[in-house]
Design an enzyme around this catalytic site. Structure first.
Site, short mmCIF file in Angstrom:
data_model
loop_
_atom_site.label_atom_id
_atom_site.label_comp_id
_atom_site.label_asym_id
_atom_site.label_seq_id
_atom_site.Cartn_x
_atom_site.Cartn_y
_atom_site.Cartn_z
N CYS A 120 -23.15 12.42 17.77
CA CYS A 120 -24.22 11.75 17.04
C CYS A 120 -25.13 12.77 16.37
CB CYS A 120 -25.07 10.85 17.92
SG CYS A 120 -24.16 9.55 18.71
N ARG A 142 -20.83 15.64 13.61
CA ARG A 142 -21.22 15.31 14.97
C ARG A 142 -20.75 13.92 15.41
NH1 ARG A 142 -24.85 18.61 17.00
NH2 ARG A 142 -25.46 17.06 18.52
N TRP A 176 -21.26 8.78 17.12
CA TRP A 176 -20.00 8.97 17.85
C TRP A 176 -20.14 8.08 19.07
CZ3 TRP A 176 -18.19 10.80 22.61
CH2 TRP A 176 -16.84 11.16 22.65
N ASN A 229 -29.29 10.47 20.47
CA ASN A 229 -28.06 11.22 20.73
C ASN A 229 -28.05 11.54 22.22
OD1 ASN A 229 -27.27 14.72 20.09
ND2 ASN A 229 -25.97 13.12 20.86
N GLY A 230 -26.95 11.23 22.90
CA GLY A 230 -26.88 11.52 24.34
C GLY A 230 -26.60 10.25 25.11
N GLU A 261 -3.86 27.87 21.34
CA GLU A 261 -4.81 27.54 20.27
C GLU A 261 -4.08 26.97 19.04
OE1 GLU A 261 -7.80 27.08 19.99
OE2 GLU A 261 -8.30 27.32 17.88
N LYS A 310 -4.99 23.33 17.58
CA LYS A 310 -5.44 23.17 16.20
C LYS A 310 -4.58 22.12 15.49
CE LYS A 310 -8.30 24.53 16.05
NZ LYS A 310 -9.42 25.08 16.71
N GLU A 326 -5.15 18.54 16.85
CA GLU A 326 -6.48 18.04 16.47
C GLU A 326 -6.52 17.47 15.06
OE1 GLU A 326 -8.90 21.59 17.09
OE2 GLU A 326 -10.56 20.21 17.39
N HIS A 378 11.90 27.68 32.20
CA HIS A 378 11.58 26.97 33.45
C HIS A 378 11.30 25.49 33.22
CE1 HIS A 378 11.62 30.73 35.60
NE2 HIS A 378 10.81 31.25 34.70
N LYS A 408 -17.89 17.21 16.71
CA LYS A 408 -18.00 18.67 16.75
C LYS A 408 -18.61 19.18 18.06
CE LYS A 408 -17.84 22.82 14.93
NZ LYS A 408 -16.51 23.45 14.98
#
Ligand code: F6R
Length: 613
Positions: free
Chosen positions: A2, A27, A74, A100-101, A485, A489, A492, A508, A608
């Protein structure tokens, strides 16, 4: 999670709010809304989807006023819908709140408020704040409305629990905005005859670079001509504005199609800027003298996502250069596992945003255990930097794309500088060895400038492989985290299935998922493990894989014998090689996502900074 923006000044606030929300869209982007105080009435516009949808709706509603707040969401409590979009109002519709939160006790509060006759219109936790303020306005005493609102907000803060930042506006107090910060980001931008409240600096950077960083529990009272900050006990405090050196252009796309692409290209500069302060006295930052540095016995690295991968690389650096044992934990795991309380332990938290709730929680635990704490962070004044004993800043400028790129390579660069410093300080590295390592480090930005030239080749290759269902990334030693990574990436931004493995591990188990045409991207610089990587390529190819080798010039010819495609990255020392090896993987993720038509800068379901647990 948010984004909040608030404006109070002499101009129409709407363009400021819409523009600020666009800067904060990273965000959260499920829905967006704004409220404007127009001739004594609050006009609220909300829309499901991105800020562009809100912009369209706002053009139709055409509100005008000089005080306003906005929000991009969000979703945490309640699905993305117009009813659940912020701003939320009280029963009268005269109080608006953006938040936000998470308000942890919202169910109890909601039940109490409903019993007192309050009518709720959304499923959110946020709405309780608006109703609580409405309720508290009835009970506080003050000589004028502005003071009444402040007192009602302060009383509300005592009743709500959780991690939150919120902004409030009341129809009866034009020219006033109140902002509250508790464990979620909130900063104040100080302009000339205009002031801003925001979750992050880029939201107002176009208008002012003077920033007030709030502390936990602070309440900011914004008028057109000034800002007052009160601490959690209501005592007025002096907060000096900090001048941010971020250039407004770094918060814009600058001609690139996406922030992600721009930020990949920002990397040479980001590394150079980070290195400018890297040859620093980490001892001073850590508050340790030579004896203290020599006594360090354990290092715990804690981080999430991409920052965790930077931490994994950091482990190789510190153990090799400084000889200190390192454990690397996902912050969300560190918080809940038994961590032995050993003396002389340093906990290092890596985070781009400095607002990741899991990382902050893990640092708090490290502090409880008596460990010294260091943040490697990109955002000045962020919650993490306030929680840790000290901070080393990466200087990559604002990272807007949800998928982290330049922050990652700057974090690794910082870890290398720290490891070399620790090694020199505790005698594990001779002065000559230290100087040599440092010289190589200083050349990294130039090498990165070469590495980003690979875009065209990578883009071309993605035409052949972008339709594959699953991708595999292999690396060994210091390149193993780069394989992780590369896979992160790709998944995502392209929503493709991708996994990273230590090359020695595939036999394995994982090799069973390789099928005809499965793209396998192999990180194989020409180093001591090169021959083992050649074998890994052969094993994969024998099972039908489409092998893409990322190597250095010395390995190119041999790699070409076992791979379908070879990318040559510049050669640096073995430890620094991952910083360059990751670049083709970043382009690969970008171009696969682009060919698949994905929303690259704002991938579905992500945000983000993850400010909730
Ligand atoms: C991946 C990504 C996330 C973040 C993670 C930690 O591209 O961006 O995995 O790395 O959420 O965020 P920070 O570094 O802000 O703590």
């Amino acid at each position: 999670m948010c984004g909040i923006i608030g404006y109070v000044g002499n101009n129409n606030c709407v363009p400021y709010i819409i523009d600020g929300l666009k800067k904060l869209e990273y965000r959260g982007y499920d829905s967006a809304g704004l409220a404007v105080l127009q001739n004594g009435n609050l006009v609220t516009v909300r829309a499901v989807g991105k800020v562009a949808e809100l912009e369209k709706a706002t053009l139709i509603a055409n509100p005008k006023g000089t005080t306003g707040i906005g929000h991009t969401r969000w979703a945490t409590h309640g699905k993305p819908s117009e009813e659940n979009s912020h701003p939320h109002t009280d029963c009268t519709g005269d109080i608006v709140v953006v938040h936000n939160g998470i308000i942890e006790n919202y169910l109890t509060l909601r039940a109490k408020l409903e019993a007192r006759g309050h009518r709720f219109k959304s499923e959110t936790d946020t709405e309780v704040i608006a109703h609580l303020i409405e309720e508290n306005l009835l009970h506080v005493r003050a000589s004028h409305d502005q003071d009444r609102l402040l007192k009602a907000v302060q009383k509300t803060n005592k009743e709500i629990s959780g991690a939150y930042a919120y902004g409030v506006m009341w129809a009866r107090t034009p020219g006033l905005l109140i902002g509250v910060k508790k464990q979620s980001p909130m900063v104040v931008g100080v302009g000339k005859d205009e002031n801003f409240l925001a979750s992050d600096v880029p939201a107002f950077l176009k208008h002012t670079n003077k920033v007030l960083f709030l502390e936990e529990g602070d309440v900011a009272v914004l008028h057109v001509d000034g800002v007052t900050v009160l601490d959690k006990d209501g005592k007025e405090k002096k907060v000096k504005p900090v001048k941010i050196s971020w250039d407004q252009k770094t918060a814009e796309k600058g001609g690139y199609a996406h922030f992600m692409l721009k930020e990949i290209y920002d990397q040479p500069q980001a590394i150079e800027d980070t290195l400018r302060t890297a040859r620093t006295d980490f001892g001073k930052i850590l508050g340790l003298d030579t004896d203290g540095l020599r006594q360090l016995r354990n290092i715990h690295i804690i981080a999430c996502g991409t920052a965790y991968h930077a931490g994994l690389v950091g482990k190789y650096y510190i153990e090799q250069l400084a000889g200190i044992p390192v454990s690397v934990d996902l912050a969300s795991e560190y918080k809940y596992r038994t961590v032995p309380q050993l003396p002389n332990t340093l906990a290092i938290a890596i985070s781009q945003s400095g607002e990741t709730a899991d990382t902050i929680g893990a640092v708090k635990k490290a502090k409880e255990l008596g460990f010294r704490t260091l943040a490697i962070c990109n955002v000045l004044g962020s919650s993490l930097t306030r929680t840790c004993d000290s901070t080393f800043f990466t200087h990559c400028g604002p990272e807007i794309s949800v998928a982290s790129t330049k922050a990652f390579t700057s974090q690794i660069t910082s870890m290398y500088a720290l490891a070399a410093f620790l090694g020199q300080a505790n005698g594990n590295l001779s002065q000559t060895a230290f100087e040599k390592l440092y010289k190589e480090l200083l050349a990294l930005s130039k090498d990165m400038g070469e590495a980003v030239k690979l875009e065209y080749e990578v883009r071309h290759l993605t035409r052949k492989i972008y339709k594959a269902d699953r991708f595999i990334f292999l690396g060994r030693n210091v390149n193993f985290p780069i394989a992780l990574e590369g896979a992160l990436k790709l998944k995502e931004v392209s929503y493709r299935s991708a996994e990273g493995f230590a090359a020695g591990e595939i036999k394995h188990g994982p090799i069973s998922i390789i099928d005809k045409g499965t793209p396998v991207i192999v990180l194989m610089p020409h180093d001591a493990l090169f021959e083992k990587m050649l074998s890994a390529c052969q094993e994969c190819r024998a099972r039908g894989a489409f092998v893409v080798a990322v190597t250095t010039k010395a390995g190119a010819k041999m790699a070409a014998d076992v791979a379908d495609q070879v990318f040559i990255v510049p050669q640096t020392n073995e430890l620094l090689q991952p910083v360059l090896d990751v670049v083709p993987l970043q382009f690969l993720a970008y171009w696969i996502a682009k060919r698949l038509g994905c929303d690259i800068d704002q991938p579905r379901n992500l945000a983000k900074s993850v400010t909730v647990e």
